[in-house]
Design an enzyme around this catalytic site. Structure first.
Site, PDB file in Angstrom:
ATOM      1  N   ASP A   1     -22.325 -40.297  22.580  1.00 48.11           N
ATOM      2  CA  ASP A   1     -21.691 -39.087  23.109  1.00 48.11           C
ATOM      3  C   ASP A   1     -22.752 -37.996  23.219  1.00 48.11           C
ATOM      4  OD1 ASP A   1     -20.216 -36.781  23.588  1.00 48.11           O
ATOM      5  OD2 ASP A   1     -18.592 -37.315  22.214  1.00 48.11           O
ATOM      6  N   HIS A   2     -23.034 -37.584  24.467  1.00 42.07           N
ATOM      7  CA  HIS A   2     -24.110 -36.610  24.680  1.00 42.07           C
ATOM      8  C   HIS A   2     -23.751 -35.228  24.145  1.00 42.07           C
ATOM      9  CE1 HIS A   2     -27.907 -35.429  26.090  1.00 42.07           C
ATOM     10  NE2 HIS A   2     -27.976 -36.176  27.180  1.00 42.07           N
ATOM     11  N   ARG A   3     -22.499 -34.978  23.830  1.00 42.17           N
ATOM     12  CA  ARG A   3     -22.143 -33.715  23.187  1.00 42.17           C
ATOM     13  C   ARG A   3     -22.681 -33.666  21.760  1.00 42.17           C
ATOM     14  NH1 ARG A   3     -15.767 -33.811  23.539  1.00 42.17           N
ATOM     15  NH2 ARG A   3     -16.292 -35.849  22.638  1.00 42.17           N
TER      16      ARG A   3
END
Length: 439
Positions: free
Chosen positions: A411-413
């Protein structure tokens, strides 16, 4: 005056909203005891047998096999004061009361949720006699169609073999039909030659399958994940020859002789060790609180393909386990999942996931994150492949080595490219040189 008690469908997991009726073990007029299994239901996470919280005589079943029933809706009514051996009280007699708190505590998450009808038909069935919420008709109840007792994998086997379960004599515990019973019925069936028929042009070349159970849950979870978490997937090819030699060495040790020591055990171990250096991969995104939740424990999810579909049970506290404990936990998880008996508790609370697509002969893939998790590692098939090897003098040669491909989605968040790359590279380094785990 009789005392009918309504048993409402409980939440048998965490946050489940409905369940499908798989099979009734009782019918109106039957005498039941406390904790006697009365029905098998299938939720989005598991098939579960529900025990009765009351002793008495069954007055009414409020759902039929194939119905979807909402949590908190009436499931069954039991007359606790009716003389045993009778079919219940007088017409319109008893007032239906909710179970008291002590009885309700027998099951998790008991209690009504929301409003609405709470019941949706999934397949055509005979119309059931309606039951009012303020009274119960118990005079001369019509017999309910009781489905033969069999586990979902057994039902699928019977369908594949064309065996009618109503004609099979059960030999399993509690008069349940086993796989052997189905095979025996299939062997004893006398094939009949069907008359030749002209092609039916009125039928379309399609089959429509109701979306329910695990498939419905998987669809909802993957769509929610794909459109909520910005996925990034990275790949690496790694020489795992040293790990394969270590596997042979460990499998030969006395304490591991009763366990199946597979390459997946060492992939899981390497992933867990690498996670300790990238704590962001073991976190979740709390949108409501606008916080990142770092978890100081690892519940390792392991994707398992079963007859019911894809399930992802998890091993609680996997990061604190020894290699032997992890091997035992993986064996137990796999056996339980294949038997279709994974509990809802084992399906919740995962923090990261490992999926082994290599068992299908696949080299790699782009795995979708489990909702609420930051990382998932896919392991490809372990194959013999040519590998460029350099000796101490810098000379290169090509040798056959054991190799595999790893794919990490994150998850790039929660993780930047650097962190995701480090996690994947560290996992690969440990698999290429298992001695690095000593550092």
């Amino acid at each position: 005056m009789t005392s009918p008690q309504q048993f409402l469908l409980p939440d048998v997991g965490e946050g489940l909203t409905e369940a499908e009726i798989l099979a009734w073990s009782v019918r109106p007029g039957d005498v039941v005891e406390v904790n006697q299994i009365i029905v098998e239901v299938e939720t989005a996470k598991a098939a579960v047998e529900l025990p009765s919280p009351y002793a008495g005589v069954v007055s009414a079943l409020h759902a039929e096999v194939g119905d979807l029933l909402a949590v908190g809706r009436p499931l069954i009514t039991i007359d606790t004061d009716a003389p045993r051996g009778t079919t219940g009280g007088e017409p319109g007699g008893g007032v239906v009361r909710q179970p008291d708190a002590e009885q309700a505590a027998l099951l998790v998450g008991y209690g009504p949720q929301g409003t609405g009808t709470g019941r949706r038909r999934r397949r055509p069935a005979h119309h059931a006699q309606s039951q009012r919420a303020d009274s119960v008709e118990v005079s001369a109840p019509e017999p309910a169609a009781v489905r033969p007792a069999a586990k979902p994998p057994v039902r699928k086997l019977a369908k594949d073999l064309g065996v009618d379960l109503t004609t099979v004599a059960p030999t399993g515990p509690g008069n349940t039909i086993t796989r052997e019973d189905v095979h025996e019925a299939a062997r004893g069936a006398t094939p009949q030659t069907a008359p030749a028929l002209a092609p039916d042009t009125s039928r379309t070349a399609e089959t429509r399958i109701p979306i329910r159970g695990v498939r419905r849950h998987t669809a909802a979870a993957t769509v929610a994940s794909a459109f909520t978490a910005p996925h990034v997937t990275e790949f690496i090819t790694v020489d795992v020859s040293a790990t394969m030699r270590l596997r042979e060495l460990v499998a030969g040790r006395r304490e591991f002789r009763d366990l199946r020591v597979t390459p997946l055990l060492f992939f899981a171990r390497a992933f867990l060790i690498a996670l300790a250096k990238t704590p962001e991969a073991n976190s979740s995104w709390d949108e409501a609180a606008q916080e990142i939740v770092l978890k100081h424990y690892v519940n390792l999810g392991v994707a398992a393909a079963t007859d019911r579909g894809l399930v992802v049970p998890n091993i609680k506290g996997a990061d604190r386990m020894s290699l032997h404990e992890l091997a035992q936990a993986l064996a137990d998880l796999t056996a339980t999942a294949r038997a279709g008996r994974t509990s809802p508790q084992d399906m919740t609370g995962g923090t990261v996931t490992l999926t082994n697509v290599g068992v299908f002969g696949v080299d790699t893939g782009t795995p979708i994150l489990n909702p609420g998790e930051a990382a998932i590692l896919a392991v490809g098939a372990v194959r013999r492949m040519p590998w460029v090897v350099q000796d101490d003098d810098g000379n290169e040669r090509i040798e056959p080595r054991w190799g595999t491909q790893l794919a990490l989605s994150f998850d790039h968040r929660l993780m930047d490219g650097r962190q995701g790359s480090e996690l994947l590279a560290n996992t690969a380094q440990i698999l290429q040189e298992p001695g690095l785990a000593m550092l």
